[in-house]
Design an enzyme around this catalytic site. Structure first.
Site, PDB file in Angstrom:
ATOM      1  CB  SER A  78      -0.858   0.018   1.268  1.00  0.00           C
ATOM      2  OG  SER A  78      -1.493   1.265   1.410  1.00  0.00           O
ATOM      3  CE1 TYR A  96      -3.797  -2.307   5.323  1.00  0.00           C
ATOM      4  CE2 TYR A  96      -3.264   0.010   4.953  1.00  0.00           C
ATOM      5  CZ  TYR A  96      -3.660  -1.218   4.468  1.00  0.00           C
ATOM      6  OH  TYR A  96      -3.901  -1.373   3.125  1.00  0.00           O
TER       7      TYR A  96
END
Ligand code: NAP
Length: 253
Positions: A145, A158
């Site tokens: 990501s 995360y």
């Protein structure tokens, strides 16, 4: 409309967490390019629905329930794939969880464990299971990501697990060469169920679009195109790399 080739004719591709969103888009793209695709997720009903959608597009597809942190289901995913198609050419490891918006120092230990287990460890364990079946010239793509470069407050831990995937890509590329290439895609913001905060809040959406040089959100097709490139022989001299597909949101030099 982009013209789609047939780079995966005769190839077998497994995509985890692929009954909707980016994983589904990747499975669809690989399938349209000729791959036999094995899709999976936690819920049988979602697997069945996704299989039907892909079949309707003329794709050779097999659906298996696999919660990536369940050892028996990971084993089953690989075994059933090999029983049905005899080999594995491509694995896209796409599953992730983002269970809390707490700061890192306030994140509960159980949540830290879950983040590590689903976002990092499961990719490793699936590859351990699959590696005896990977063909020469095979390819792995991990889905990281943009948050792996810039962990933001509401998704900091995360983001850190996604940073770990950048390192995992390098380490596995060295370990699995020359038989298997290992690369990574770092998506920007794509309005999926996982990222529903983008579409549920107009201010957040326009803030993200404002920070994106190309002034739009990403699409699952954008992510699928980059993943298919890395998985294909067009990228046959690329390994250990991460492609950021984020419309120009700041990532790295
Ligand atoms: P999504 O649209 O919410 O889809 C998630 C898929 O994963 C569903 O098919 C879901 O099906 C399955 N799934 C969820 N947990 C699972 C588990 N533990 N084991 C197996 N399957 C599971 O999510 P997405 O946005 O496409 O995200 C896919 C990947 O892209 C993730 O790695 C995410 O971190 C990354 N990413 C997304 C964005 C974004 O903006 N969307 C940005 C950067 C990176 P079931 O419910 O049936 O399990």
């Amino acid at each position: 409309m982009v013209k789609i080739g047939k780079r995966f004719e005769g190839k077998v591709a497994i995509v985890t967490a692929s009954t909707q969103g980016i994983g589904f888009g990747i499975a669809e793209r690989l399938g349209l390019e000729g791959a036999s695709v094995v899709i999976s997720s936690r819920k049988q009903v979602n697997v069945d629905e996704a299989v039907e959608k892909l079949k309707a597009k003329g794709i050779e597809v097999y659906g298996i329930v696999c919660h990536v942190s369940n050892a028996q289901q990971r084993k089953n995913l690989i075994e059933k794939t090999v029983q049905k198609y005899g080999k594995i050419d491509v694995i896209v490891s796409n599953a992730a969880a983002n269970p809390s918006a707490d700061t890192i120092l306030e994140t509960k230990e159980t949540v830290l464990d879950k983040l590590w287990e689903i976002n990092v460890k499961s990719s490793i364990l699936i590859l351990q299971e699959a590696s005896p079946h990977l063909q020469a010239g095979s390819s792995v793509v991990l889905i990281s990501s943009i948050a792996g470069y810039q962990p933001q407050a509401s998704m900091a831990m995360y983001g850190v697990t996604k940073t770990a995937l950048l390192g995992l890509t390098k380490a596995l590329a060295a370990e699995m060469a020359p038989k298997t290439r290992v690369n990574c895609v770092a998506p920007g913001f794509v309005p999926t169920h996982f990222a529903s905060f983008i579409t549920s809040n107009a201010d957040i959406r326009s803030d993200i679009e404002g920070k994106t040089l190309l002034r739009r959100l990403g699409t699952v097709e954008d992510m699928a195109a980059a993943t298919a490139f890395l998985a294909s022989d067009d990228a046959s001299f690329i390994t250990g790399e991460t492609v950021v597909v984020a419309g120009g949101i700041p990532s790295r030099l």
